[in-house]
Design an enzyme around this catalytic site. Structure first.
Site, short mmCIF file in Angstrom:
data_model
loop_
_atom_site.label_atom_id
_atom_site.label_comp_id
_atom_site.label_asym_id
_atom_site.label_seq_id
_atom_site.Cartn_x
_atom_site.Cartn_y
_atom_site.Cartn_z
N CYS A 67 0.86 -1.19 0.00
CA CYS A 67 0.00 0.00 0.00
C CYS A 67 0.90 1.24 0.00
O CYS A 67 1.77 1.37 0.86
CB CYS A 67 -0.90 -0.02 1.24
SG CYS A 67 -1.64 1.57 1.64
N GLU A 68 0.69 2.13 -0.95
CA GLU A 68 1.56 3.29 -1.06
C GLU A 68 1.32 4.33 0.03
O GLU A 68 2.14 5.24 0.22
CB GLU A 68 1.42 3.95 -2.43
CG GLU A 68 0.07 4.58 -2.69
CD GLU A 68 -0.03 5.17 -4.10
OE1 GLU A 68 -0.70 6.19 -4.24
OE2 GLU A 68 0.56 4.60 -5.04
N HIS A 69 0.24 4.19 0.79
CA HIS A 69 -0.07 5.18 1.83
C HIS A 69 0.65 4.89 3.14
O HIS A 69 0.99 5.82 3.88
CB HIS A 69 -1.58 5.23 2.08
CG HIS A 69 -2.36 5.62 0.88
ND1 HIS A 69 -3.59 5.08 0.55
CD2 HIS A 69 -2.08 6.50 -0.12
CE1 HIS A 69 -4.03 5.61 -0.57
NE2 HIS A 69 -3.14 6.47 -1.00
N HIS A 70 0.88 3.60 3.45
CA HIS A 70 1.52 3.24 4.72
C HIS A 70 2.71 2.31 4.55
O HIS A 70 3.35 1.94 5.53
CB HIS A 70 0.49 2.58 5.66
CG HIS A 70 -0.70 3.43 5.93
ND1 HIS A 70 -1.90 3.26 5.25
CD2 HIS A 70 -0.89 4.47 6.77
CE1 HIS A 70 -2.77 4.16 5.68
NE2 HIS A 70 -2.19 4.91 6.58
N GLN B 143 -4.98 -0.62 -4.67
CA GLN B 143 -5.61 -1.75 -5.35
C GLN B 143 -6.36 -1.33 -6.60
O GLN B 143 -6.36 -2.02 -7.62
CB GLN B 143 -6.55 -2.48 -4.38
CG GLN B 143 -7.19 -3.72 -4.99
CD GLN B 143 -8.02 -4.50 -3.97
OE1 GLN B 143 -7.77 -4.42 -2.76
NE2 GLN B 143 -9.01 -5.23 -4.44
N HIS C 126 -5.80 -6.04 3.31
CA HIS C 126 -4.84 -4.95 3.50
C HIS C 126 -4.37 -4.89 4.95
O HIS C 126 -5.19 -4.70 5.85
CB HIS C 126 -5.48 -3.61 3.11
CG HIS C 126 -5.81 -3.51 1.64
ND1 HIS C 126 -5.18 -2.62 0.81
CD2 HIS C 126 -6.71 -4.17 0.87
CE1 HIS C 126 -5.67 -2.73 -0.43
NE2 HIS C 126 -6.60 -3.67 -0.40
N CYS D 219 -2.80 -2.56 6.28
CA CYS D 219 -3.00 -1.22 6.83
C CYS D 219 -4.37 -1.10 7.50
O CYS D 219 -4.59 -0.22 8.33
CB CYS D 219 -2.82 -0.15 5.75
SG CYS D 219 -3.93 -0.31 4.34
#
Length: 201
Positions: free
Chosen positions: A89-92, A130, A158, A160
């Site tokens: 996941c590119e956010h976390h 995703q 996920h 996250c």
């Protein structure tokens, strides 16, 4: 769609060494001693692992697909289902993982089945969301292979969501993208039937 050039081995080695230095700093900043026995080689191991887990940045989806295109001999729909994948996941920068189901309607050519799985890996082995992963797989197959339609369904869990934030362990996210004939209900229903799922699930 932008394609990535294969990186020179010396450049990969340089980046890996630099990554190890950053991992060493992270361990120290988080309160542990990167020089203690259990962690001494961890920065190098983590750097090598991260290079492998993000190898999609150094691969070309178009080249992979183009290397195994064959004359079409007749199929209404070709489906490769239950392709396992792991991504970040590119956010976390926490993993998300699950299965990808890919279907296409040939029009003059088919692609080697293993290349469909490799295509999934090219885009999964990058920092992702995703929704974009699903679209990229669909778009790349449609652009490279002559088809009358492509459909991609991704089911993922996920970390996250499981390890932080709402901490919901059973949640599964489903995304799909399609083009061509799969925009018609008849073909989408047939695809869902072939992957063993109801259109309404």
């Amino acid at each position: 769609m932008e394609e990535n050039a294969v990186m020179d081995p010396e450049e990969q080695q340089r980046i890996c060494k630099e990554l190890a230095g950053h991992y060493r700093a992270i361990i120290s900043l988080l309160g542990d001693d990167p020089e203690r026995e259990g962690l001494r080689k961890t920065p190098e191991r983590a750097a090598k692992a991260m290079m492998k887990l993000t190898k999609g940045y150094r691969q070309s989806a178009k080249e992979i697909l183009s290397s195994a295109i064959f004359e079409h001999t007749g199929s209404r729909i070709v489906v490769v289902r239950d392709i396992e994948f792991y991504s970040f996941c590119e956010h976390h920068l926490l993993p998300f993982f699950g299965k990808v189901h890919v279907g296409y309607i040939p029009s003059g050519g088919i692609v080697g089945l293993s290349k469909v799985a490799r295509l999934v890996e090219v885009f999964a082995r990058r920092f992702q969301v995703q929704e974009r992963l699903t679209a990229q797989i669909c778009q790349s197959l449609a652009e490279t292979l002559s088809t009358e339609g492509v459909m991609v369904v991704v089911e993922a869990r996920h970390l996250c969501m499981q390890m932080r934030g709402v901490e919901k362990q059973g949640a599964v996210t489903v995304t799909y993208d399609c083009c061509g004939k799969f925009e018609q209900e008849e073909y989408r229903c047939e695809f869902y039937s072939l992957i063993g799922k109801s259109h309404n699930e």
